[in-house]
Design a protein around this motif. Structure first.
Motif, PDB file in Angstrom:
ATOM      1  N   GLY A 120      28.638  41.410  15.792  1.00 46.98           N
ATOM      2  CA  GLY A 120      29.784  40.198  15.012  1.00 46.98           C
ATOM      3  C   GLY A 120      30.326  41.493  14.585  1.00 46.98           C
ATOM      4  O   GLY A 120      31.012  41.249  13.850  1.00 46.98           O
ATOM      5  N   PHE A 121      29.716  42.980  14.689  1.00 50.16           N
ATOM      6  CA  PHE A 121      30.550  43.338  14.059  1.00 50.16           C
ATOM      7  C   PHE A 121      31.061  45.553  15.037  1.00 50.16           C
ATOM      8  O   PHE A 121      31.342  45.806  15.011  1.00 50.16           O
ATOM      9  N   MET A 122      30.664  45.058  16.553  1.00 48.84           N
ATOM     10  CA  MET A 122      31.355  45.964  17.324  1.00 48.84           C
ATOM     11  C   MET A 122      31.961  45.047  18.343  1.00 48.84           C
ATOM     12  O   MET A 122      31.464  44.342  19.218  1.00 48.84           O
ATOM     13  N   PRO A 123      33.428  45.891  18.791  1.00 44.77           N
ATOM     14  CA  PRO A 123      33.668  45.329  19.658  1.00 44.77           C
ATOM     15  C   PRO A 123      33.505  45.138  21.179  1.00 44.77           C
ATOM     16  O   PRO A 123      32.807  46.103  21.451  1.00 44.77           O
ATOM     17  N   ALA A 124      33.733  43.610  21.638  1.00 46.86           N
ATOM     18  CA  ALA A 124      33.056  43.405  22.595  1.00 46.86           C
ATOM     19  C   ALA A 124      33.020  44.195  23.795  1.00 46.86           C
ATOM     20  O   ALA A 124      32.169  44.131  24.705  1.00 46.86           O
ATOM     21  N   GLN A 125      33.976  44.924  24.625  1.00 46.44           N
ATOM     22  CA  GLN A 125      34.183  45.520  25.314  1.00 46.44           C
ATOM     23  C   GLN A 125      33.192  47.007  24.965  1.00 46.44           C
ATOM     24  O   GLN A 125      32.282  48.094  26.038  1.00 46.44           O
ATOM     25  N   GLN A 126      33.597  47.472  23.912  1.00 41.29           N
ATOM     26  CA  GLN A 126      32.047  48.309  23.594  1.00 41.29           C
ATOM     27  C   GLN A 126      30.679  48.149  24.089  1.00 41.29           C
ATOM     28  O   GLN A 126      29.922  49.102  24.210  1.00 41.29           O
ATOM     29  N   LEU A 127      30.493  47.016  23.244  1.00 38.84           N
ATOM     30  CA  LEU A 127      29.036  46.220  23.221  1.00 38.84           C
ATOM     31  C   LEU A 127      28.716  46.382  24.568  1.00 38.84           C
ATOM     32  O   LEU A 127      27.347  47.096  25.782  1.00 38.84           O
ATOM     33  N   LEU A 128      29.535  45.916  25.668  1.00 42.51           N
ATOM     34  CA  LEU A 128      29.701  45.724  27.461  1.00 42.51           C
ATOM     35  C   LEU A 128      29.232  47.180  28.207  1.00 42.51           C
ATOM     36  O   LEU A 128      28.202  46.946  28.602  1.00 42.51           O
ATOM     37  N   VAL A 192      36.436  49.163  10.548  1.00 42.67           N
ATOM     38  CA  VAL A 192      35.850  48.069  11.334  1.00 42.67           C
ATOM     39  C   VAL A 192      37.083  47.135  10.869  1.00 42.67           C
ATOM     40  O   VAL A 192      36.697  46.339  12.432  1.00 42.67           O
ATOM     41  N   ILE A 193      37.484  46.911  10.071  1.00 45.68           N
ATOM     42  CA  ILE A 193      37.796  45.658  10.211  1.00 45.68           C
ATOM     43  C   ILE A 193      39.347  45.603  11.244  1.00 45.68           C
ATOM     44  O   ILE A 193      39.705  44.789  11.471  1.00 45.68           O
ATOM     45  N   ASP A 194      40.526  47.220  10.378  1.00 46.65           N
ATOM     46  CA  ASP A 194      41.086  47.531  11.466  1.00 46.65           C
ATOM     47  C   ASP A 194      40.668  47.183  12.927  1.00 46.65           C
ATOM     48  O   ASP A 194      41.212  46.807  13.773  1.00 46.65           O
ATOM     49  N   ASP A 195      39.474  47.988  13.894  1.00 52.04           N
ATOM     50  CA  ASP A 195      39.044  47.497  14.709  1.00 52.04           C
ATOM     51  C   ASP A 195      38.929  46.004  15.123  1.00 52.04           C
ATOM     52  O   ASP A 195      39.257  45.007  16.148  1.00 52.04           O
ATOM     53  N   PHE A 196      38.319  45.005  14.235  1.00 54.91           N
ATOM     54  CA  PHE A 196      38.443  43.890  14.567  1.00 54.91           C
ATOM     55  C   PHE A 196      39.554  43.566  14.657  1.00 54.91           C
ATOM     56  O   PHE A 196      39.977  42.216  15.338  1.00 54.91           O
ATOM     57  N   ALA A 197      40.669  43.863  13.814  1.00 55.74           N
ATOM     58  CA  ALA A 197      41.810  42.463  14.014  1.00 55.74           C
ATOM     59  C   ALA A 197      43.021  43.263  14.714  1.00 55.74           C
ATOM     60  O   ALA A 197      42.890  42.383  16.125  1.00 55.74           O
ATOM     61  N   VAL A 198      42.714  44.625  15.840  1.00 55.89           N
ATOM     62  CA  VAL A 198      43.009  45.006  17.442  1.00 55.89           C
ATOM     63  C   VAL A 198      42.662  43.887  17.851  1.00 55.89           C
ATOM     64  O   VAL A 198      43.386  43.755  19.074  1.00 55.89           O
ATOM     65  N   VAL A 199      40.647  44.067  18.504  1.00 58.76           N
ATOM     66  CA  VAL A 199      40.275  42.732  19.465  1.00 58.76           C
ATOM     67  C   VAL A 199      40.987  41.976  19.091  1.00 58.76           C
ATOM     68  O   VAL A 199      40.859  41.409  19.960  1.00 58.76           O
ATOM     69  N   TRP A 200      40.630  41.030  18.279  1.00 54.66           N
ATOM     70  CA  TRP A 200      41.462  39.500  18.007  1.00 54.66           C
ATOM     71  C   TRP A 200      42.593  39.504  17.571  1.00 54.66           C
ATOM     72  O   TRP A 200      43.013  38.674  17.062  1.00 54.66           O
ATOM     73  N   GLY A 201      44.009  40.353  17.269  1.00 56.68           N
ATOM     74  CA  GLY A 201      44.984  40.162  17.506  1.00 56.68           C
ATOM     75  C   GLY A 201      45.626  39.459  16.270  1.00 56.68           C
ATOM     76  O   GLY A 201      46.274  39.148  16.245  1.00 56.68           O
ATOM     77  N   LEU A 202      45.052  40.414  14.978  1.00 54.87           N
ATOM     78  CA  LEU A 202      45.329  39.292  13.633  1.00 54.87           C
ATOM     79  C   LEU A 202      46.256  40.538  13.417  1.00 54.87           C
ATOM     80  O   LEU A 202      47.139  41.350  13.787  1.00 54.87           O
TER      81      LEU A 202
END
Length: 222
Positions: A120-128, A192-202
Motif C-alpha cells: 500500500g505504500f510502494m509502487p507496484a513495479q518497485q515492489l516487483l 509518497v502521495i505524488d508517487d501514488f498519484a503517478v502510479v494510479w493516474g490521479l
C-alpha cells in the motif's frame, strides 16, 4: 473530435497564462529534437514552468499515448525520456495475454509477508523489482522472474476490506486514527502521495484532496 488543435474552441488558461497541455506539448517536442535526453520532473518544471508535482499529471496522457516514457532511475526517482510510440493500453494488453506465464517459483511465505506489509505504500513495479532481486539471488540470474499478474494476485488477497462503517467521513476518521496509532500515517509524505498519484493516474484535484486529508497536521510537507 475531428477539430484540429488550432481550430478547437478557446480553453481556460492556467495561472501562468499557458493553455492546458502546453507542458506536455513542449516536452514531446523537446524529446523529438533530443531523443537521447532524460529529464526529471524538476527539469521539466524548470524548462517549461509549473510545479514539479504537477509535471506527472501534465504528462499522464502523453505517457499513456506512448509519446513520452516514464520510468524510475537507480535512485528510485521518476525520469522521462522519448516514448516508443506504443500506447500504454497496447502494452497492458500484451501483459494480459501472458498471464499464464509463471515465474520459476511461487512467492515464499516471507515474500508474501513483505507484500502484505508494503504494497500500500510502494509502487507496484518497485515492489516487483525487489521481489525479483530476491528471486535471482536465490535461484540465479536465469530464473524466470515474477510477473505483475502474480503480484496482483497476492495483493488482491491481502488487501484490507473497507471499514465496517462504510466510506463516510466518520469511518475515514476512524481509519486514519488507527493508521496514526500504528505509525502508518507518519510514513505518508508528500512525495509518497505524488508517487501514488503517478502510479494510479490521479489528477491534480485528487492529489490535493489526499494531501489535505493525510497531511493536514503537517502543512510544511504539502
Amino acid at each position: 473530435m475531428n477539430a484540429t488543435l488550432t481550430a478547437a474552441p478557446a480553453r481556460a488558461f492556467d495561472p501562468s497564462g499557458r493553455p492546458p497541455g502546453w507542458i506536455a506539448e513542449q516536452t514531446v517536442a523537446f524529446f523529438s529534437a533530443n531523443p537521447d535526453e532524460i529529464l526529471t520532473a524538476e527539469d521539466i518544471a524548470a524548462k517549461f514552468g509549473g510545479a514539479r508535482s504537477a509535471a506527472h499529471t501534465c504528462l499522464a496522457q502523453a505517457v499513456e499515448a506512448g509519446q513520452v516514457k516514464r520510468e524510475r532511475d537507480k535512485e528510485g526517482v521518476y525520469v522521462y525520456s522519448r516514448g516508443d510510440g506504443a500506447p500504454a493500453a497496447a502494452k497492458r494488453a500484451h501483459v494480459a495475454s501472458s498471464l499464464s506465464v509463471r515465474s520459476a517459483r511461487e512467492f515464499t511465505l516471507a515474500e508474501k509477508s513483505l507484500i502484505a506489509k508494503v504494497h500500500g505504500f510502494m509502487p507496484a513495479q518497485q515492489l516487483l523489482d525487489i521481489l525479483n532481486d530476491r528471486l535471482r539471488s536465490d535461484l540465479g540470474d536465469d530464473a524466470r522472474p515474477y510477473t505483475m499478474a502474480q503480484l496482483q494476485e497476492i495483493v488482491d488477497r491481502v488487501a484490507p476490506t473497507a471499514p465496517a462503517g462504510g466510506h463516510d467521513w466518520a469511518s475515514l476518521r476512524k481509519l486514519l486514527a488507527v493508521a496514526k496509532r500504528d505509525g502508518v500515517l507518519a510514513k505518508v509524505t508528500g512525495q509518497v502521495i505524488d508517487d501514488f498519484a503517478v502510479v494510479w493516474g490521479l489528477n491534480a484535484r485528487q492529489v490535493m484532496a489526499l494531501k489535505d486529508t493525510l497531511l493536514s497536521d503537517r502543512g510544511d510537507e504539502q
